[in-house]
Scaffold this motif. Structure first.
Motif, PDB file in Angstrom:
ATOM      1  N   THR A 169      73.836  33.232 -11.134  1.00  0.00           N
ATOM      2  CA  THR A 169      72.592  33.816 -10.630  1.00  0.00           C
ATOM      3  C   THR A 169      71.672  32.760 -10.042  1.00  0.00           C
ATOM      4  O   THR A 169      71.511  31.676 -10.607  1.00  0.00           O
ATOM      5  N   ILE A 170      71.062  33.103  -8.911  1.00  0.00           N
ATOM      6  CA  ILE A 170      70.032  32.293  -8.286  1.00  0.00           C
ATOM      7  C   ILE A 170      68.769  33.149  -8.189  1.00  0.00           C
ATOM      8  O   ILE A 170      68.800  34.229  -7.592  1.00  0.00           O
ATOM      9  N   PHE A 171      67.689  32.701  -8.795  1.00  0.00           N
ATOM     10  CA  PHE A 171      66.426  33.435  -8.709  1.00  0.00           C
ATOM     11  C   PHE A 171      65.800  33.240  -7.327  1.00  0.00           C
ATOM     12  O   PHE A 171      65.823  32.137  -6.763  1.00  0.00           O
ATOM     13  N   THR A 172      65.213  34.307  -6.797  1.00  0.00           N
ATOM     14  CA  THR A 172      64.446  34.235  -5.554  1.00  0.00           C
ATOM     15  C   THR A 172      63.090  34.862  -5.833  1.00  0.00           C
ATOM     16  O   THR A 172      63.023  36.021  -6.241  1.00  0.00           O
ATOM     17  N   THR A 173      62.015  34.107  -5.638  1.00  0.00           N
ATOM     18  CA  THR A 173      60.709  34.611  -6.025  1.00  0.00           C
ATOM     19  C   THR A 173      59.593  33.895  -5.279  1.00  0.00           C
ATOM     20  O   THR A 173      59.779  32.792  -4.771  1.00  0.00           O
ATOM     21  N   ALA A 174      58.433  34.535  -5.230  1.00  0.00           N
ATOM     22  CA  ALA A 174      57.254  33.914  -4.635  1.00  0.00           C
ATOM     23  C   ALA A 174      56.424  33.195  -5.686  1.00  0.00           C
ATOM     24  O   ALA A 174      55.409  32.569  -5.370  1.00  0.00           O
ATOM     25  N   TYR A 175      56.855  33.253  -6.944  1.00  0.00           N
ATOM     26  CA  TYR A 175      56.054  32.726  -8.048  1.00  0.00           C
ATOM     27  C   TYR A 175      56.758  31.539  -8.708  1.00  0.00           C
ATOM     28  O   TYR A 175      57.841  31.677  -9.272  1.00  0.00           O
TER      29      TYR A 175
END
Length: 248
Positions: A76-82
């Motif tokens: 898993t690779i997280f993708t986020t603006a935070y």
């Protein structure tokens, strides 16, 4: 080997961007694009997924809660603006953490690392949604050492002895105390073999043993008499780890 990818993000433009990026890398193939965790669960239960790009802030069920709920997790690779969730990502053993807006260069770095990681997993795949077989985390998670070929010899290196690793063209240099070992392997492939609890990538050319860092000044790490730069693309996650371990 084709690596099957799943994109999970409630923002349509974000999903479209990641799907476009995936299409540019021949090794990756898109098997699903989901607007929420419930849709993603259906995909995971019905077909093989090797690599999941997962947004964190989503309605009904966050990416973190969704990942925690999975018994068998794809890489898993997280993708986020935070950025504040970076530490949580490390605790959940995600492979990488992409902060929006995501450039193709940064996506390519993460994808390359994922490809190297998945390629080294026995059987070639991390997760099969149709199987109840246990996940193999690879040799780096099972042992506290690694074998490295160099100069017609095979060296056994304990992770705790490695200070840092430097890319040197198609080779890497492993610095362990007074020893310096050169081996023909990409830095990304080596990174996939190292335990995330000890090592962190700080530059396209450097991986450091976090516990061996002596001083940090600005964008420079001082370690065993070596000055190691921290690049912009890796600085945020690195400093989050530093701040987490500060006394005050």
């Amino acid at each position: 080997m084709k690596i099957s990818c799943l994109v999970v993000d409630d923002e349509q433009l974000a999903r479209r961007l990641l799907c476009d990026y995936i299409a540019k890398i021949p090794t990756l193939t898109l098997v699903g694009s989901c607007a929420n965790a419930l849709e993603a669960q259906v995909v995971l239960q019905s077909q093989q997924v090797d690599l999941m790009f997962l947004d964190i802030q989503m309605p009904e069920l966050t990416g973190i809660a969704f990942l925690q709920s999975l018994t068998h997790k794809p890489v898993t690779i997280f993708t986020t603006a935070y950025t504040e969730y970076a530490i949580k990502g490390f605790e959940l053993a995600v492979l990488d953490y992409l902060v929006k807006p995501i450039s193709f260069e940064r996506f390519f770095q993460a994808a390359t690392r994922a490809i190297g990681h998945i390629s080294n997993i026995p059987g070639g795949h991390k997760y099969d949604g149709l199987s109840d077989q246990p996940i193999s985390a690879g040799p780096a998670a099972a042992e506290d050492f690694i074998f490295v070929k160099s100069d017609f010899r095979i060296y056994k290196l304990h992770f705790s002895d490695i200070d840092y690793i430097e890319a040197y063209g198609e080779y890497i240099l492993i610095f362990a105390g007074k020893d310096k070992i050169m081996t023909l392997v990409p830095l990304g492939k080596m990174e996939a073999q190292l335990p995330a609890r000890l090592f962190i990538r700080v530059h396209r050319s450097y991986i450091v043993n976090f516990s061996k860092i002596e001083t940090i000044q600005g964008n420079t790490i001082y370690l065993k008499g070596k000055e190691i730069p921290v690049s912009k693309s890796y600085r945020e996650v690195f400093m989050n780890l530093v701040n987490r371990n500060q006394l005050f």
